[in-house]
Design a protein around this motif. Structure first.
Motif, PDB file in Angstrom:
ATOM      1  N   GLY A  29      11.362  32.785 -18.976  1.00  0.00           N
ATOM      2  CA  GLY A  29      10.515  31.334 -18.557  1.00  0.00           C
ATOM      3  C   GLY A  29       9.539  31.841 -17.600  1.00  0.00           C
ATOM      4  O   GLY A  29       9.523  33.047 -17.073  1.00  0.00           O
ATOM      5  N   TYR A  30       8.650  31.016 -17.364  1.00  0.00           N
ATOM      6  CA  TYR A  30       7.531  31.184 -16.539  1.00  0.00           C
ATOM      7  C   TYR A  30       7.274  29.717 -15.839  1.00  0.00           C
ATOM      8  O   TYR A  30       7.142  28.742 -16.248  1.00  0.00           O
ATOM      9  CB  TYR A  30       6.166  31.459 -17.180  1.00  0.00           C
ATOM     10  N   VAL A  31       7.354  30.008 -14.343  1.00  0.00           N
ATOM     11  CA  VAL A  31       7.096  29.111 -13.435  1.00  0.00           C
ATOM     12  C   VAL A  31       5.833  29.221 -12.548  1.00  0.00           C
ATOM     13  O   VAL A  31       5.928  30.312 -11.728  1.00  0.00           O
ATOM     14  CB  VAL A  31       8.185  28.329 -12.761  1.00  0.00           C
ATOM     15  N   GLN A  32       4.757  28.283 -12.420  1.00  0.00           N
ATOM     16  CA  GLN A  32       3.783  28.549 -11.428  1.00  0.00           C
ATOM     17  C   GLN A  32       3.549  26.960 -10.769  1.00  0.00           C
ATOM     18  O   GLN A  32       3.306  26.200 -11.254  1.00  0.00           O
ATOM     19  CB  GLN A  32       2.491  28.762 -12.305  1.00  0.00           C
ATOM     20  N   TYR A  38      -3.384  28.088  -3.086  1.00  0.00           N
ATOM     21  CA  TYR A  38      -2.173  29.176  -2.972  1.00  0.00           C
ATOM     22  C   TYR A  38      -1.643  29.116  -4.446  1.00  0.00           C
ATOM     23  O   TYR A  38      -1.291  27.800  -5.083  1.00  0.00           O
ATOM     24  CB  TYR A  38      -0.931  28.757  -1.858  1.00  0.00           C
ATOM     25  N   SER A  39      -0.972  30.031  -4.945  1.00  0.00           N
ATOM     26  CA  SER A  39      -0.049  30.110  -6.148  1.00  0.00           C
ATOM     27  C   SER A  39       1.129  30.772  -6.086  1.00  0.00           C
ATOM     28  O   SER A  39       1.004  31.787  -5.563  1.00  0.00           O
ATOM     29  CB  SER A  39      -1.046  30.596  -7.238  1.00  0.00           C
ATOM     30  N   ILE A  40       2.154  30.190  -6.380  1.00  0.00           N
ATOM     31  CA  ILE A  40       3.581  31.117  -6.449  1.00  0.00           C
ATOM     32  C   ILE A  40       3.737  31.194  -7.998  1.00  0.00           C
ATOM     33  O   ILE A  40       3.960  29.974  -8.898  1.00  0.00           O
ATOM     34  CB  ILE A  40       4.316  30.025  -5.795  1.00  0.00           C
ATOM     35  N   THR A  42       6.788  32.689 -10.752  1.00  0.00           N
ATOM     36  CA  THR A  42       8.231  33.562 -10.877  1.00  0.00           C
ATOM     37  C   THR A  42       8.649  32.835 -12.041  1.00  0.00           C
ATOM     38  O   THR A  42       8.110  32.337 -13.020  1.00  0.00           O
ATOM     39  CB  THR A  42       9.117  32.890  -9.774  1.00  0.00           C
ATOM     40  N   THR A  43       9.915  33.337 -12.395  1.00  0.00           N
ATOM     41  CA  THR A  43      10.601  33.027 -13.683  1.00  0.00           C
ATOM     42  C   THR A  43      11.384  31.780 -13.410  1.00  0.00           C
ATOM     43  O   THR A  43      11.550  31.386 -12.292  1.00  0.00           O
ATOM     44  CB  THR A  43      11.456  34.184 -13.961  1.00  0.00           C
ATOM     45  N   LEU A  44      11.791  31.136 -14.709  1.00  0.00           N
ATOM     46  CA  LEU A  44      12.455  29.938 -14.504  1.00  0.00           C
ATOM     47  C   LEU A  44      13.718  30.030 -13.783  1.00  0.00           C
ATOM     48  O   LEU A  44      14.280  29.374 -13.178  1.00  0.00           O
ATOM     49  CB  LEU A  44      12.484  29.404 -15.892  1.00  0.00           C
ATOM     50  N   VAL A  45      14.545  31.300 -14.088  1.00  0.00           N
ATOM     51  CA  VAL A  45      15.707  31.470 -13.570  1.00  0.00           C
ATOM     52  C   VAL A  45      15.758  31.361 -11.820  1.00  0.00           C
ATOM     53  O   VAL A  45      16.510  30.967 -11.303  1.00  0.00           O
ATOM     54  CB  VAL A  45      16.307  32.792 -13.939  1.00  0.00           C
ATOM     55  N   VAL A  46      14.896  32.311 -11.399  1.00  0.00           N
ATOM     56  CA  VAL A  46      14.741  32.428 -10.094  1.00  0.00           C
ATOM     57  C   VAL A  46      14.366  30.991  -9.407  1.00  0.00           C
ATOM     58  O   VAL A  46      14.745  30.628  -8.247  1.00  0.00           O
ATOM     59  CB  VAL A  46      13.446  33.459  -9.577  1.00  0.00           C
ATOM     60  N   ALA A  47      13.545  30.276 -10.123  1.00  0.00           N
ATOM     61  CA  ALA A  47      12.936  28.862  -9.869  1.00  0.00           C
ATOM     62  C   ALA A  47      14.336  28.000  -9.595  1.00  0.00           C
ATOM     63  O   ALA A  47      14.433  27.189  -8.546  1.00  0.00           O
ATOM     64  CB  ALA A  47      11.964  28.354 -10.506  1.00  0.00           C
ATOM     65  N   LEU A  48      15.214  28.247 -10.512  1.00  0.00           N
ATOM     66  CA  LEU A  48      16.357  27.227 -10.594  1.00  0.00           C
ATOM     67  C   LEU A  48      17.095  27.732  -9.252  1.00  0.00           C
ATOM     68  O   LEU A  48      17.917  26.643  -8.680  1.00  0.00           O
ATOM     69  CB  LEU A  48      16.823  27.337 -11.705  1.00  0.00           C
ATOM     70  N   LEU A  49      17.350  28.950  -9.107  1.00  0.00           N
ATOM     71  CA  LEU A  49      18.282  29.446  -8.183  1.00  0.00           C
ATOM     72  C   LEU A  49      17.649  29.109  -6.929  1.00  0.00           C
ATOM     73  O   LEU A  49      18.669  28.767  -5.849  1.00  0.00           O
ATOM     74  CB  LEU A  49      18.331  31.118  -8.290  1.00  0.00           C
TER      75      LEU A  49
END
Length: 423
Positions: A29-32, A38-40, A42-49
């Motif tokens: 997955g992909y989350v921005q 500013y822009s962050i 990361t992957t969906l798994v890291v975002a959920l964690l």
């Protein structure tokens, strides 16, 4: 079985984790997040964690901020619980001021406010401070059921003997709203204010409340029924109430005695005497036998013969022997009356036998012996020891002079020389 179920659950969770891992590896997955240049990414798994860790951190922070408030609340509850326990113990021990002080402190906690205020009001009542008790009861009524405060007020009225105030307190309330103790006090107040007939109608509620059981309940029921019979206004009301009683209630000596006395007062002596005789044939009662001798004489048959018939089965009953002496005195059979009373004294009769013996002597104009008998009756009532000779008890002296009656198997009295010798 529980271990097997746990093992199966762990295997299921492992399979689910493996499947999720394959899904995540195939497409993480992909989350921005973009904000003001500013822009962050990361992957969906890291975002959920990260979201989970942030929620846990926020929960810990809020718990840390709430810790002082929870500490003081728990401390206040613990202190209130200790004050309530100490106050109840002090109330039981009769330390009224200490109990009131501790219970007032306990009432500061909302969870203990009502029982603490009621206990403090009771302590104030016990030490005679009606004003403080009234304030505490008013506060209790504001923070709880007003009936609970009314119950404590009723207990105070009961101690003062003000039955009318109790009925005025509980009459406006429905019976279903009264707690068991309040119902019991209300019934007693109805009896004391001449409204026993209303109390009889509430007897089913008294049984259902279980405030009293066994002999205690029977005594309360007998008191209410006896008062209702005594308060009957006319023959019809007395007859209706008596007919409505159960067989067990009609066998209670107190109830039967109340019916007999009221029947005699209303000119129905025959019915009252018949009720007493019927009850004694089924259930022997020394108390009822004593009442039988005081009832007015009936023209149907000789009460003396009836009482002497009971003597076959109860030859050593002091109450029956005193009644026989009383009946013989009414029929002016002086010698027989004196013999029965001497037997009664030999079997443990008390002041009533001496008083009746005094009546027998007085009727024969034997003033000296009458004065002696009356003096002994008065001495027994005062709790003073009574004996005729030094070192010899009253029972031994009377037993030495009283000739106990012997009867054949058919109930016929026997002369001393005809009595069957003991084996």
């Amino acid at each position: 079985m529980r271990r097997l179920f746990g093992l199966i659950l762990l295997l299921a969770l492992a399979l689910l984790g493996a499947w999720l891992w394959r899904v995540v590896v195939a497409d993480p997955g992909y989350v921005q997040i973009a904000l003001r240049g500013y822009s962050i990414e990361t992957t969906l798994v890291v975002a959920l964690l990260a979201l989970f860790i942030g929620a846990v951190a926020l929960w810990l922070l809020l718990g840390l901020l709430r810790f002082p408030f929870r500490f003081w609340r728990h401390r206040r509850t613990r202190v209130a619980r200790e004050c309530l326990a100490g106050g109840l113990v002090a109330l039981h021990e009769g330390r009224w001021r200490r109990a009131e002080s501790l219970l007032v402190r306990a009432s500061r906690d909302p969870g203990h406010r009502l029982p603490a205020l009621l206990g403090a009001a009771r302590a104030a009542q016990a030490r005679g401070d009606a004003a403080a008790a009234g304030e505490l009861l008013a506060s209790a009524a504001e923070h709880g059921d007003p009936v609970d405060a009314a119950l404590l007020i009723a207990r105070q009225h009961k101690q003062q003997g003000d039955a009318a105030a109790i009925t005025a307190l509980f009459d406006p309330l429905p019976v279903a709203a009264l707690p068991p103790r309040a119902l019991e006090i209300h019934l007693g107040a109805l009896v004391d204010t001449g409204r026993a007939r209303e109390a009889v109608l509430l007897l089913p509620a008294l049984h259902a409340s279980h405030v009293a059981e066994g002999p205690a309940l029977q005594r309360q029921e007998a008191r209410i029924l006896s008062a209702a019979l005594q308060q009957a206004g006319d023959e019809a009301e007395l007859s209706r109430l008596w007919s409505s009683l159960s067989r067990g209630q009609k066998s209670d000596p107190q109830v039967v005695a109340a019916y007999a006395r009221r029947a005699v007062a209303l000119g129905q002596a025959e019915a009252g005497i018949a009720a007493v005789e019927k009850t004694l044939r089924r259930h022997w009662s020394p108390e009822l036998v004593a009442i039988y001798g005081a009832l007015p004489r009936s023209g149907r048959h000789s009460p003396l013969k009836m009482a002497e018939a009971w003597l076959v089965d109860h030859p050593q009953d002091p109450a029956l022997l005193v009644t026989l002496g009383q009946l013989c005195r009414h029929e002016q059979i002086w010698g027989k009356a004196e013999a029965y009373l001497q037997q009664a004294l030999a079997h443990g009769a008390g002041a009533e036998a001496w008083e009746e013996l005094g009546h027998v002597h007085a009727a024969q104009h034997d003033d000296a012996r009458a004065r002696t008998a009356y003096a002994r009756a008065l001495a027994i009532q005062r709790g003073e020891p009574v004996s005729l000779l030094p070192g010899r008890s009253l029972r031994e002296e009377i037993a030495g002079s009283a000739e106990l009656e012997s009867r054949s198997s058919m109930g016929v009295p026997l002369l001393p020389h005809e009595a069957d010798p003991l084996p």
